[in-house]
Scaffold this motif. Sequence first.
Motif, mmCIF file in Angstrom:
data_model
loop_
_atom_site.group_PDB
_atom_site.id
_atom_site.type_symbol
_atom_site.label_atom_id
_atom_site.label_comp_id
_atom_site.label_asym_id
_atom_site.label_seq_id
_atom_site.Cartn_x
_atom_site.Cartn_y
_atom_site.Cartn_z
ATOM 1 N N LEU A 117 58.066 35.208 75.278
ATOM 2 C CA LEU A 117 58.271 36.624 74.652
ATOM 3 C C LEU A 117 59.818 36.682 73.927
ATOM 4 O O LEU A 117 59.548 37.076 72.611
ATOM 5 N N ALA A 118 60.677 36.181 74.377
ATOM 6 C CA ALA A 118 61.701 36.058 73.410
ATOM 7 C C ALA A 118 61.942 35.241 72.294
ATOM 8 O O ALA A 118 62.213 35.495 71.271
ATOM 9 N N ALA A 123 53.491 29.132 62.893
ATOM 10 C CA ALA A 123 53.609 27.699 63.218
ATOM 11 C C ALA A 123 54.605 27.428 64.471
ATOM 12 O O ALA A 123 54.219 26.810 65.238
ATOM 13 N N TYR A 124 55.713 28.125 64.448
ATOM 14 C CA TYR A 124 56.436 27.813 65.597
ATOM 15 C C TYR A 124 56.283 28.324 66.909
ATOM 16 O O TYR A 124 56.116 27.721 67.954
ATOM 17 N N MET A 148 61.464 35.248 66.479
ATOM 18 C CA MET A 148 60.803 34.659 65.301
ATOM 19 C C MET A 148 60.026 35.620 64.370
ATOM 20 O O MET A 148 60.234 35.708 63.075
ATOM 21 N N LYS A 149 59.863 36.909 65.008
ATOM 22 C CA LYS A 149 59.273 38.006 64.287
ATOM 23 C C LYS A 149 60.395 38.662 63.490
ATOM 24 O O LYS A 149 60.316 39.305 62.256
ATOM 25 N N ILE A 161 63.190 39.628 58.360
ATOM 26 C CA ILE A 161 64.107 39.435 57.481
ATOM 27 C C ILE A 161 64.233 38.696 56.291
ATOM 28 O O ILE A 161 64.612 39.060 55.141
ATOM 29 N N THR A 162 63.648 37.540 56.414
ATOM 30 C CA THR A 162 63.359 36.502 55.184
ATOM 31 C C THR A 162 62.109 36.666 54.458
ATOM 32 O O THR A 162 61.946 36.005 53.447
ATOM 33 N N SER A 163 61.051 37.415 54.875
ATOM 34 C CA SER A 163 59.790 37.961 54.265
ATOM 35 C C SER A 163 59.175 36.472 54.377
ATOM 36 O O SER A 163 58.364 36.226 53.156
ATOM 37 N N ARG A 164 59.241 35.490 55.416
ATOM 38 C CA ARG A 164 58.561 34.416 55.409
ATOM 39 C C ARG A 164 57.491 34.441 56.295
ATOM 40 O O ARG A 164 57.367 35.669 56.928
#
Length: 737
Positions: free
Chosen positions: A260-261, A280-281, A266-267, A272-275
């Motif tokens: 969960l962490a 994938a990760y 990653m979310k 923040i980066t709009s990527r």
Amino acid sequence: MKFGKEYASQTVPEWREAYMNYNYLKTLVKDILVFRQRLNGSPKNQVTRKPLPLKRKVSLFRAFSGLTNSSPGKHKEDEVIVVNKMQQTDEENAVECPSYQTIFLRPSEEGGDIELVFFRRLDDELNKVVRFYKTKVEEVVEQAGELDKQMDALIAFRIKVNNRMEAIRESEVSEDHQEMRSEDDNEYRAASLEVLNRIKINATTETPRSTVRNVFNSLNSDLNYNKTELKKARGKLKHAFLELYEKLRFLKNYAFWNQLAFSKIMKKYDKITSRNASDAYLQMVEESYLSQSDEVAKLIERVESAFIKHFCNGDRDRGMNTLRAKSKREKHRVTFFVGCFFGCSLALIVAIITSLHARDLLKGAGQTRYMNTIFPLYSLFGFLVLHMVMYAGNVYFWTRYRVNYSFIFGFKQGKELGFKQILLLSSGLSVIILGGVLSNLEMELDPETQSYKTVTELLPLGLVTLVLLVAVCPFNILYRANRFFFLVCLWHCICAPLYMVTLPDFFLADQLTSQVQLLRNVGFYACYYGWGDFKKRDAVTCNESNIYYIISIVIAVVPYWIRVLQCLRRFFEGSDSTQAMNGLKYLSTIVAVVSRAVYTQTRGTPLRVIAASTSGIATVFSTYWDIVMDWGLLCKNSENPWLRDNLILPNRSVYFIAMVVNVILRLAWMQTVLDFHEAPFLHRNALIAIVASLEIIRRGLWNFFRLENEHLNNVGKFRAVKTVPLPFSYEDRDKDV
């Protein structure tokens, strides 16, 4: 509650370093956010920013990877990361474990170096978590296999103990025996009596009887087929199952919260980066051993099945209630009564002070009489209440800073007292004692009760009797499990060194060394009500008796002698080689106590020099041991200068203050008993009580840092469950049993 706080609250304290460092990764994400905000606020940067040709890089990285599954509709130009999986060997734990590496495809963009650092640290955290999880899973699989063998031996042992008819019945039951084997092993081999020819009972010197046998004879490790040995073996295995199940639950929660962490962090990165790098990760995380392994889930089911069948007679509800101990619920009535009792205590203190001053009860000859007799009788309870309040403060701060005191002390799960429960007991006791003091004063002044002088003087003894009866009460009231735990530890201290020394035993003995004045007051009770003329409030027999004087010295020495014996036991068992020096420390304290006692009785300059020198040596020795050995501080090459590498308290100055206070309080204790104190406005017994209280406060400070150091040692070794001695050992483990 924010996820970061909830995540921290759900971690196993002893495994804290093995969890994903969510807070640090969160700070890296914030660094990316700050840089992007600065970048977007600068027109110059916005103008000079150019898209980078990534087609060639993407193709190269994807050709190298070969393991990344991208979404069908996603173009190579849109990809942000490429994940790779490699096989590595953990040399420390000798475990084959995959290593994950993420390649960030936009390092040349402005701010890309920060994102590159983020993914490198993210990979480190994932590899750490997977490696730790795999190591622990292999440990529990090995433990489960050992318990499987132990259960075979237990069933065979039980068959041997029972008569022929019972043996036949047990053999029929054992045909349904399902042990913790892999699902591929469908062929079950029933417990055979031949197993008994290859095992022996593990002899442990835990009791006075076994200790004496070990000293004068060799412990008999041959199998003794009787119900007593069967009961002991069954109890040990039941305890082992409980500890294994708790470890499995820890591992299950460990896997869940770490997954969960990773998802949360990653979310945050994508937001923040709009990527779109999380897919994938997280797919890599989903395909890792952390998510794919089902060993823990299978073992949980098998442990539950075996425990219910063999230790709960098939009663699933009872078995699951035993395995899954219910968490303690905070009761508002405890808080309410704590407030009521403390309020009543303050009111009683005001009433006592008012009564003393308004009626001039402590003036002239009456003051000396009262302070020499009644004051020591009631001050005993004051020392006890103060120690309980200090312990409540310890529990509060241990809980706040996640020091797992319940595990360290070995309390039964869910039965440990919180700081509010301890305050409830201490405040309730203070109300009873203060009420007794006020009643004693009122009965002494009331003309109608003058004829009941004996009853008035027996009131303190009645209170002591009441406290003792509550302590040994067999009924399930007033925290029976904790009362019995305390009594067992106290009995182990009294019988030292006949019992194996555990942390609760020597921890309690250390508390007794700070309650010398309380123990002396107990001796005064025996003298006052046994030899003295308590009806006339006359303690001359006690205060001027040479026998009582010798007894008081012995009482003062006993706690330190108990610690000497405990240190010798631990040293000869080989569990800790430093215990020989620890024993010398307590011996030096015994010499100091005796020399001071002789000096106070006979006086003289030579005796004063001897008492001062022995006390000085003992104080320096004890202070060094407190700070360096028990607290683990004064490490010159530490990351935190003159402290230790790992600290729990966020403010380092607290440790230096604690060290200074510890030294001052020890010196105050030494100076007082050497008569470097003259306070004409205070009676000697009152001043002795104040200094004794300071020693109790010093012990309370010592308690916190001592257990903090113990907790950090457990954290360093990732010890989250107790190691349970098993009842049987196989003579030839290489053979299949």
